[in-house]
Design a protein around this motif. Structure first.
Motif, PDB file in Angstrom:
ATOM      1  N   VAL A 178       0.833  -1.201   0.000  1.00  0.00           N
ATOM      2  CA  VAL A 178       0.000   0.000   0.000  1.00  0.00           C
ATOM      3  C   VAL A 178       0.871   1.255   0.000  1.00  0.00           C
ATOM      4  CG1 VAL A 178      -1.857   1.231   1.183  1.00  0.00           C
ATOM      5  CG2 VAL A 178      -1.758  -1.281   1.280  1.00  0.00           C
ATOM      6  N   GLY A 179       1.911   1.250   0.843  1.00  0.00           N
ATOM      7  CA  GLY A 179       2.805   2.391   0.933  1.00  0.00           C
ATOM      8  C   GLY A 179       3.634   2.330   2.196  1.00  0.00           C
ATOM      9  N   ASP A 180       4.500   3.313   2.374  1.00  0.00           N
ATOM     10  CA  ASP A 180       5.368   3.414   3.544  1.00  0.00           C
ATOM     11  C   ASP A 180       5.099   4.728   4.268  1.00  0.00           C
ATOM     12  OD1 ASP A 180       6.523   1.106   2.472  1.00  0.00           O
ATOM     13  OD2 ASP A 180       8.161   2.233   1.523  1.00  0.00           O
ATOM     14  N   PHE A 181       5.363   4.743   5.565  1.00  0.00           N
ATOM     15  CA  PHE A 181       5.289   5.990   6.324  1.00  0.00           C
ATOM     16  C   PHE A 181       6.394   6.015   7.369  1.00  0.00           C
ATOM     17  CE2 PHE A 181       2.700   2.992   8.706  1.00  0.00           C
ATOM     18  CZ  PHE A 181       3.009   3.238  10.028  1.00  0.00           C
ATOM     19  N   ILE A 182       6.778   7.219   7.757  1.00  0.00           N
ATOM     20  CA  ILE A 182       7.854   7.411   8.723  1.00  0.00           C
ATOM     21  C   ILE A 182       7.262   7.891  10.044  1.00  0.00           C
ATOM     22  CG2 ILE A 182       9.967   8.690   9.269  1.00  0.00           C
ATOM     23  CD1 ILE A 182      10.436   8.957   6.244  1.00  0.00           C
TER      24      ILE A 182
END
Length: 227
Positions: A178-182
């Motif tokens: 789906v995606g990456d987050f920090i």
């Protein structure tokens, strides 16, 4: 697999006391931060599992399909709920046929500092066991090769991700990114939203198993199949 945080036993019907599922995710995270592992195991949510990956000690999370918003999930013309040994939650949602696919969820949590990946765990086809052998039925599989599925992720600190992907992994469980987050501050509550949809109503699609959403540190993404 690391040590799994299992779900709570449901209280008797007449017990009206609030449980862990009645608390916001951020409160649950704060409670976990002050508990030892045995205590965390007793307090984990029914529709979520949190565990520490054995070799790294890093936190991973799984959210059952029951903890997601799924359009039409209670209409048995479109979706059915199947027991299975292939899910850590022992049940999956099976899409028979639909014109409009829309699945979403959100989570508030005090994530440890680091970069995290979000995946949907899906299987194109319906797996069963016969005479001890795994058999996958593809009779209802259709529509996934016409238009891609859209995956989206957003975070409360302004991060966004979007991707389009055809569901090509047939017969086995696949992890669709789906995606990456920090996460920068473990003391700050962070809200993330994630979704998958295919809302082109020019054709139907079906034969899809939905298990869960997985959230893990980016350095562990190659080990997903081992969990």
């Amino acid at each position: 697999m690391g040590a799994v945080i299992s779900g709570l036993v449901s209280p008797p019907p007449l017990n009206l006391k609030p449980g862990l599922d009645d608390l916001p995710e951020g409160c649950v995270a704060l409670i976990f931060s002050h508990l030892d592992p045995p205590d965390i195991c007793r307090l984990a949510s029914m529709n979520k599992e949190i565990w520490l990956e054995k070799s790294s000690g890093k936190m991973c999370m799984a959210i059952s399909w029951k903890g997601l918003r799924i359009t039409g999930i209670d209409d048995r013309r479109y979706w059915s709920h199947l027991p299975t040994e292939e899910s850590r939650f022992h049940t999956i949602a099976y899409l028979q046929q639909v014109w409009w696919l829309e699945v979403g969820g959100e989570l508030e949590f005090n994530f440890p500092t680091g970069t995290f990946c979000v995946f949907f765990r899906l299987n194109v086809g319906k797996a069963t066991r016969r005479l001890g052998r795994r058999i996958c039925n593809f009779d209802q599989v259709h529509g996934w090769d016409i238009k891609p599925v859209r995956f989206q992720l957003s975070a409360s600190n302004g991060q966004h991700a979007m991707s389009l992907c055809f569901l090509k992994q047939v017969g086995n469980w696949g992890y669709y990114h789906v995606g990456d987050f920090i996460a920068e501050n473990p003391n700050t509550l962070m809200k993330i939203k994630f979704s998958m949809d295919q809302i082109d109503c020019t054709h139907t699609k079906g034969g899809l198993c939905l298990d869960s959403v997985i959230i893990c540190p980016i350095e562990l993404r190659e080990r997903l199949a081992d969990w």
